[in-house]
Scaffold this motif. Structure first.
Motif, PDB file in Angstrom:
ATOM      1  N   LYS A  11       3.986  -8.235  10.562  1.00 43.95           N
ATOM      2  CA  LYS A  11       4.680  -8.562   9.317  1.00 43.95           C
ATOM      3  C   LYS A  11       4.120  -7.813   8.104  1.00 43.95           C
ATOM      4  CE  LYS A  11       6.236 -13.187  10.569  1.00 43.95           C
ATOM      5  NZ  LYS A  11       6.164 -14.620  10.237  1.00 43.95           N
ATOM      6  N   ALA A  12       3.029  -7.086   8.286  1.00 42.68           N
ATOM      7  CA  ALA A  12       2.402  -6.384   7.165  1.00 42.68           C
ATOM      8  C   ALA A  12       3.387  -5.407   6.533  1.00 42.68           C
ATOM      9  CB  ALA A  12       1.157  -5.642   7.631  1.00 42.68           C
ATOM     10  N   THR A  13       3.447  -5.432   5.213  1.00 42.77           N
ATOM     11  CA  THR A  13       4.364  -4.528   4.509  1.00 42.77           C
ATOM     12  C   THR A  13       3.657  -3.335   3.880  1.00 42.77           C
ATOM     13  OG1 THR A  13       4.198  -5.844   2.487  1.00 42.77           O
ATOM     14  CG2 THR A  13       6.001  -6.392   4.016  1.00 42.77           C
ATOM     15  N   ASN A  14       2.319  -3.341   3.937  1.00 38.95           N
ATOM     16  CA  ASN A  14       1.558  -2.232   3.354  1.00 38.95           C
ATOM     17  C   ASN A  14       0.149  -2.217   3.947  1.00 38.95           C
ATOM     18  OD1 ASN A  14      -0.044  -4.165   1.817  1.00 38.95           O
ATOM     19  ND2 ASN A  14       1.746  -4.349   0.481  1.00 38.95           N
ATOM     20  N   ILE A  15      -0.599  -1.207   3.604  1.00 39.68           N
ATOM     21  CA  ILE A  15      -1.952  -1.037   4.144  1.00 39.68           C
ATOM     22  C   ILE A  15      -2.868  -2.176   3.695  1.00 39.68           C
ATOM     23  CG2 ILE A  15      -2.657   0.540   2.298  1.00 39.68           C
ATOM     24  CD1 ILE A  15      -3.908   0.616   5.932  1.00 39.68           C
ATOM     25  N   GLU A  16      -2.671  -2.681   2.490  1.00 45.74           N
ATOM     26  CA  GLU A  16      -3.513  -3.777   2.004  1.00 45.74           C
ATOM     27  C   GLU A  16      -3.369  -5.013   2.897  1.00 45.74           C
ATOM     28  OE1 GLU A  16      -1.501  -1.931  -0.035  1.00 45.74           O
ATOM     29  OE2 GLU A  16      -3.102  -0.764  -0.984  1.00 45.74           O
ATOM     30  N   ASP A  17      -2.140  -5.310   3.321  1.00 43.98           N
ATOM     31  CA  ASP A  17      -1.909  -6.437   4.232  1.00 43.98           C
ATOM     32  C   ASP A  17      -2.642  -6.216   5.554  1.00 43.98           C
ATOM     33  OD1 ASP A  17      -0.191  -7.539   2.335  1.00 43.98           O
ATOM     34  OD2 ASP A  17       1.647  -6.974   3.408  1.00 43.98           O
TER      35      ASP A  17
ATOM     36  N   ILE B 237      -2.151   9.519   7.378  1.00 42.48           N
ATOM     37  CA  ILE B 237      -1.841   8.138   6.988  1.00 42.48           C
ATOM     38  C   ILE B 237      -2.392   7.165   8.030  1.00 42.48           C
ATOM     39  CG2 ILE B 237       0.049   6.463   6.717  1.00 42.48           C
ATOM     40  CD1 ILE B 237       1.673   8.818   5.443  1.00 42.48           C
ATOM     41  N   VAL B 238      -2.151   7.466   9.307  1.00 44.02           N
ATOM     42  CA  VAL B 238      -2.561   6.536  10.364  1.00 44.02           C
ATOM     43  C   VAL B 238      -4.082   6.514  10.526  1.00 44.02           C
ATOM     44  CG1 VAL B 238      -2.346   5.957  12.821  1.00 44.02           C
ATOM     45  CG2 VAL B 238      -0.336   6.714  11.531  1.00 44.02           C
ATOM     46  N   THR B 239      -4.713   7.662  10.583  1.00 44.70           N
ATOM     47  CA  THR B 239      -6.176   7.668  10.788  1.00 44.70           C
ATOM     48  C   THR B 239      -6.907   7.090   9.563  1.00 44.70           C
ATOM     49  OG1 THR B 239      -6.353   9.986  10.103  1.00 44.70           O
ATOM     50  CG2 THR B 239      -6.180   9.539  12.473  1.00 44.70           C
ATOM     51  N   ASP B 240      -6.440   7.410   8.352  1.00 47.32           N
ATOM     52  CA  ASP B 240      -7.045   6.804   7.158  1.00 47.32           C
ATOM     53  C   ASP B 240      -6.834   5.292   7.168  1.00 47.32           C
ATOM     54  OD1 ASP B 240      -7.845   9.310   6.331  1.00 47.32           O
ATOM     55  OD2 ASP B 240      -6.429   9.439   4.643  1.00 47.32           O
ATOM     56  N   GLY B 241      -5.651   4.857   7.599  1.00 51.45           N
ATOM     57  CA  GLY B 241      -5.363   3.425   7.684  1.00 51.45           C
ATOM     58  C   GLY B 241      -6.243   2.737   8.698  1.00 51.45           C
ATOM     59  N   LEU B 242      -6.431   3.367   9.852  1.00 53.22           N
ATOM     60  CA  LEU B 242      -7.321   2.799  10.873  1.00 53.22           C
ATOM     61  C   LEU B 242      -8.752   2.710  10.345  1.00 53.22           C
ATOM     62  CD1 LEU B 242      -5.897   4.508  14.076  1.00 53.22           C
ATOM     63  CD2 LEU B 242      -5.852   2.062  13.550  1.00 53.22           C
TER      64      LEU B 242
ATOM     65  N   HIS C 153      -5.885  -4.588  21.966  1.00 55.60           N
ATOM     66  CA  HIS C 153      -4.498  -4.916  21.630  1.00 55.60           C
ATOM     67  C   HIS C 153      -4.327  -5.084  20.126  1.00 55.60           C
ATOM     68  CE1 HIS C 153      -2.873  -4.997  25.603  1.00 55.60           C
ATOM     69  NE2 HIS C 153      -3.630  -5.995  26.016  1.00 55.60           N
ATOM     70  N   MET C 154      -5.342  -5.615  19.451  1.00 58.00           N
ATOM     71  CA  MET C 154      -5.267  -5.742  17.994  1.00 58.00           C
ATOM     72  C   MET C 154      -5.199  -4.350  17.347  1.00 58.00           C
ATOM     73  SD  MET C 154      -5.228  -8.998  17.229  1.00 58.00           S
ATOM     74  CE  MET C 154      -4.186  -9.096  18.677  1.00 58.00           C
ATOM     75  N   THR C 155      -6.033  -3.431  17.846  1.00 53.96           N
ATOM     76  CA  THR C 155      -6.011  -2.072  17.309  1.00 53.96           C
ATOM     77  C   THR C 155      -4.687  -1.387  17.651  1.00 53.96           C
ATOM     78  OG1 THR C 155      -8.404  -1.926  17.508  1.00 53.96           O
ATOM     79  CG2 THR C 155      -7.211   0.148  17.247  1.00 53.96           C
ATOM     80  N   ASP C 156      -4.167  -1.614  18.842  1.00 56.61           N
ATOM     81  CA  ASP C 156      -2.853  -1.067  19.201  1.00 56.61           C
ATOM     82  C   ASP C 156      -1.789  -1.549  18.219  1.00 56.61           C
ATOM     83  OD1 ASP C 156      -4.010   0.148  21.443  1.00 56.61           O
ATOM     84  OD2 ASP C 156      -3.211  -1.337  22.855  1.00 56.61           O
ATOM     85  N   ALA C 157      -1.812  -2.849  17.912  1.00 57.29           N
ATOM     86  CA  ALA C 157      -0.822  -3.417  17.002  1.00 57.29           C
ATOM     87  C   ALA C 157      -0.960  -2.820  15.603  1.00 57.29           C
ATOM     88  CB  ALA C 157      -0.956  -4.938  16.954  1.00 57.29           C
ATOM     89  N   ILE C 158      -2.188  -2.654  15.142  1.00 54.48           N
ATOM     90  CA  ILE C 158      -2.417  -2.041  13.826  1.00 54.48           C
ATOM     91  C   ILE C 158      -1.916  -0.597  13.838  1.00 54.48           C
ATOM     92  CG2 ILE C 158      -4.208  -1.225  12.223  1.00 54.48           C
ATOM     93  CD1 ILE C 158      -5.802  -3.793  12.987  1.00 54.48           C
ATOM     94  N   THR C 159      -2.209   0.124  14.903  1.00 53.85           N
ATOM     95  CA  THR C 159      -1.778   1.520  15.007  1.00 53.85           C
ATOM     96  C   THR C 159      -0.254   1.626  14.972  1.00 53.85           C
ATOM     97  OG1 THR C 159      -3.746   2.044  16.314  1.00 53.85           O
ATOM     98  CG2 THR C 159      -1.934   3.632  16.392  1.00 53.85           C
ATOM     99  N   VAL C 160       0.414   0.789  15.741  1.00 52.69           N
ATOM    100  CA  VAL C 160       1.887   0.809  15.758  1.00 52.69           C
ATOM    101  C   VAL C 160       2.432   0.516  14.367  1.00 52.69           C
ATOM    102  CG1 VAL C 160       3.926  -0.448  16.605  1.00 52.69           C
ATOM    103  CG2 VAL C 160       2.140   0.283  18.207  1.00 52.69           C
ATOM    104  N   ARG C 161       1.850  -0.483  13.696  1.00 54.84           N
ATOM    105  CA  ARG C 161       2.354  -0.825  12.355  1.00 54.84           C
ATOM    106  C   ARG C 161       2.086   0.304  11.378  1.00 54.84           C
ATOM    107  NH1 ARG C 161       6.284  -1.885   9.990  1.00 54.84           N
ATOM    108  NH2 ARG C 161       6.210  -3.108   8.088  1.00 54.84           N
TER     109      ARG C 161
ATOM    110  N   ALA D 155       4.073   4.718   8.106  1.00 56.14           N
ATOM    111  CA  ALA D 155       4.056   6.157   7.820  1.00 56.14           C
ATOM    112  C   ALA D 155       5.459   6.749   7.939  1.00 56.14           C
ATOM    113  CB  ALA D 155       3.090   6.873   8.757  1.00 56.14           C
ATOM    114  N   GLU D 156       6.179   6.370   8.986  1.00 51.89           N
ATOM    115  CA  GLU D 156       7.544   6.874   9.146  1.00 51.89           C
ATOM    116  C   GLU D 156       8.452   6.366   8.035  1.00 51.89           C
ATOM    117  OE1 GLU D 156       9.204   6.414  13.069  1.00 51.89           O
ATOM    118  OE2 GLU D 156       7.466   7.370  14.010  1.00 51.89           O
ATOM    119  N   ASP D 157       8.234   5.134   7.579  1.00 50.18           N
ATOM    120  CA  ASP D 157       9.005   4.622   6.443  1.00 50.18           C
ATOM    121  C   ASP D 157       8.773   5.491   5.213  1.00 50.18           C
ATOM    122  OD1 ASP D 157       9.943   2.536   8.006  1.00 50.18           O
ATOM    123  OD2 ASP D 157       8.629   1.018   7.090  1.00 50.18           O
ATOM    124  N   GLN D 158       7.546   5.929   5.037  1.00 53.33           N
ATOM    125  CA  GLN D 158       7.176   6.744   3.879  1.00 53.33           C
ATOM    126  C   GLN D 158       7.639   8.196   4.033  1.00 53.33           C
ATOM    127  OE1 GLN D 158       2.985   6.452   2.884  1.00 53.33           O
ATOM    128  NE2 GLN D 158       3.010   8.422   1.851  1.00 53.33           N
TER     129      GLN D 158
END
Length: 172
Positions: A59-65, A163-168, A96-104, A109-112
């Motif tokens: 449900k996260a809408t941004n990196i802060e979430d 975007i993804v690696t910085d987010g991770l 699985h938590m990291t997988d979920a974060i990566t997918v989100r 990133a694709e939205d952006q």
């Protein structure tokens, strides 16, 4: 009033609350009332529950979430250890938590950035790929990009990867 004993397991107390349609149960022992068990207590104490964390991630809408949610992963790790989970179960759950974060992060990133110019697959290697992560792991990622890729597509995938690696990194 309906009550539960001080030694009543949480799962049994929840079942009792569900059957009775109540949100509070006085807790008693041989000396009388010693506390109050509430549905709110359960929700707050289950904040490290893997299913709840996965839902928060999705449900996260941004990196802060995502960062806020990922800060609860060490508590999940501790809960799993205290609950007697095996190292395999812990590694799989945390992976699985990291997988979920990566997918989100990929979705954000694709939205952006817009639709990818060609198909790709994000690959996770190392401890994540083996499903044996701990609360704090490094990254071993790669992109597998379609043979249809053209030189002009480099910029999109470089930005996506950043975007993804910085987010991770930000999520720990």
């Amino acid at each position: 009033p309906y009550t539960i004993g001080a030694e009543t397991p949480v799962t049994e107390a929840l079942l009792h609350m569900t059957r009775l349609g109540v949100h509070h149960l006085p807790v008693i022992n041989e000396h009388g009332a010693v506390g109050m068990f509430t549905a709110t207590d359960v929700v707050l104490n289950q904040g490290g529950n893997a299913a709840l964390l996965a839902t928060s991630i999705a449900k996260a809408t941004n990196i802060e979430d995502l960062i806020e949610t990922s800060q609860r992963i060490p508590a999940l790790h501790g809960q799993l250890v205290r609950g007697g989970a095996t190292s395999s179960q812990i590694g799989e759950t945390l992976s699985h938590m990291t997988d979920a974060i990566t997918v989100r992060l990929l979705q954000l990133a694709e939205d952006q950035l817009g639709t990818p110019p060609v198909p790709y697959v994000w690959l996770a290697g190392g401890s994540q790929g083996r499903s044996e992560q701990s609360s704090h792991s490094d990254q071993d990622n790669a992109l597998l990009i379609s043979d249809e890729m053209e030189p002009g597509h480099d910029d999109y995938f470089a930005k996506l990867a950043k975007i993804v690696t910085d987010g991770l990194n930000a999520c720990g």
